[in-house]
Design a protein around this motif. Structure first.
Motif, PDB file in Angstrom:
ATOM      1  N   ASN A  45       5.000  -7.658  -3.500  1.00  0.00           N
ATOM      2  CA  ASN A  45       3.949  -8.438  -2.858  1.00  0.00           C
ATOM      3  C   ASN A  45       3.078  -9.103  -3.925  1.00  0.00           C
ATOM      4  OD1 ASN A  45       2.000  -9.518  -1.213  1.00  0.00           O
ATOM      5  ND2 ASN A  45       1.214  -7.563  -0.487  1.00  0.00           N
ATOM      6  N   ILE A  46       3.204 -10.421  -4.066  1.00  0.00           N
ATOM      7  CA  ILE A  46       2.432 -11.102  -5.113  1.00  0.00           C
ATOM      8  C   ILE A  46       0.959 -11.231  -4.771  1.00  0.00           C
ATOM      9  CG2 ILE A  46       4.421 -12.289  -6.090  1.00  0.00           C
ATOM     10  CD1 ILE A  46       3.519 -14.818  -4.666  1.00  0.00           C
ATOM     11  N   ASP A  47       0.590 -10.960  -3.532  1.00  0.00           N
ATOM     12  CA  ASP A  47      -0.827 -10.878  -3.183  1.00  0.00           C
ATOM     13  C   ASP A  47      -1.345  -9.453  -3.323  1.00  0.00           C
ATOM     14  OD1 ASP A  47      -1.175 -13.550  -2.671  1.00  0.00           O
ATOM     15  OD2 ASP A  47      -1.027 -13.372  -0.506  1.00  0.00           O
ATOM     16  N   GLY A  48      -0.438  -8.502  -3.450  1.00  0.00           N
ATOM     17  CA  GLY A  48      -0.837  -7.103  -3.566  1.00  0.00           C
ATOM     18  C   GLY A  48      -1.747  -6.876  -4.760  1.00  0.00           C
ATOM     19  N   TYR A  49      -2.617  -5.928  -4.645  1.00  0.00           N
ATOM     20  CA  TYR A  49      -3.580  -5.526  -5.664  1.00  0.00           C
ATOM     21  C   TYR A  49      -4.724  -6.529  -5.804  1.00  0.00           C
ATOM     22  CZ  TYR A  49       0.500  -2.861  -7.289  1.00  0.00           C
ATOM     23  OH  TYR A  49       1.599  -2.052  -7.370  1.00  0.00           O
ATOM     24  N   ARG A  50      -4.443  -7.833  -5.765  1.00  0.00           N
ATOM     25  CA  ARG A  50      -5.402  -8.855  -6.184  1.00  0.00           C
ATOM     26  C   ARG A  50      -5.987  -9.673  -5.049  1.00  0.00           C
ATOM     27  NH1 ARG A  50      -3.734 -13.948  -7.392  1.00  0.00           N
ATOM     28  NH2 ARG A  50      -1.923 -14.535  -6.171  1.00  0.00           N
ATOM     29  N   LEU A  51      -5.337  -9.716  -3.905  1.00  0.00           N
ATOM     30  CA  LEU A  51      -5.801 -10.424  -2.713  1.00  0.00           C
ATOM     31  C   LEU A  51      -5.430  -9.590  -1.501  1.00  0.00           C
ATOM     32  CD1 LEU A  51      -4.564 -14.036  -3.576  1.00  0.00           C
ATOM     33  CD2 LEU A  51      -6.914 -13.212  -3.697  1.00  0.00           C
ATOM     34  N   SER A  52      -6.104  -9.811  -0.414  1.00  0.00           N
ATOM     35  CA  SER A  52      -5.782  -9.093   0.826  1.00  0.00           C
ATOM     36  C   SER A  52      -5.680  -7.590   0.601  1.00  0.00           C
ATOM     37  CB  SER A  52      -4.469  -9.618   1.414  1.00  0.00           C
ATOM     38  OG  SER A  52      -4.526 -11.008   1.623  1.00  0.00           O
TER      39      SER A  52
END
Length: 186
Positions: free
Chosen positions: A86-93
């Protein structure tokens, strides 16, 4: 309790506070409902957590990060964001919540959500790759563009986190994350 998130600064009700390298947003109580003393309380808690994570003795027994964060939830959060790339994981959402001190009072990571750019669906930040750690790719590639909170990298290197990660991964790979179970699901 409180729900805070790390996310883009979009929407109508965006309020929060600056952390070391991320902006933490109030989700519950909503920004229009949160009282000044509640803002102060949760900001001070996160500031103490980040200060501890930024110190030389961040993983010292009795005074370290484990007084602030629920490690089991961090392990599960890590696994799901790594397995799904998940490229939004950790940093967004990325949501986290803190219950009252009388109910444990640690920061719990989750619930996880927003996987539209996971499973190789993102064409940036190495979202299509199947090798290496997603967290490392995000730290290396995002720069100042909504990078993950600094404490993820430090947390991941602690003996406690690695031990719990290994145990949880082994358990999940022998059950819901078995290759044949995943293949049949897909």
């Amino acid at each position: 309790g409180y729900i805070i998130k790390v996310d883009k600064h979009d929407g109508e009700q965006v309020d929060g506070f600056e952390g070391k390298n991320v902006f933490y947003q109030y989700h519950y109580p909503r920004p229009v409902d949160i009282k000044p003393e509640q803002k102060t309380y949760i900001k001070n808690f996160i500031t103490r957590f980040e200060s501890r994570m930024n110190s030389d003795n961040f993983d010292s027994p009795g005074i370290g990060y484990s007084n602030y964060i629920d490690i089991d939830s961090a392990v599960d959060f890590f696994i799901i964001n790594e397995v799904t790339r998940n490229i939004d994981g950790y940093r967004l959402s990325s949501f986290m919540w803190k219950d009252r001190d009388s109910k444990g009072g640690k920061l719990i990571l989750g619930p996880v959500w927003d996987f539209n750019l996971a499973f190789g669906n993102g064409d940036y930040y190495d979202g299509w790759k199947t090798d290496g750690w997603n967290l490392e790719h995000l730290i290396e590639r995002t720069g100042n563009d909504f990078s993950p909170p600094f404490w993820w990298e430090k947390l991941r290197e602690t003996d406690e986190f690695k031990s719990k990660l290994y145990t949880r991964w082994t358990t999940l790979r022998s059950s819901v994350l078995q290759a044949n179970i995943l293949t049949s699901y897909v």
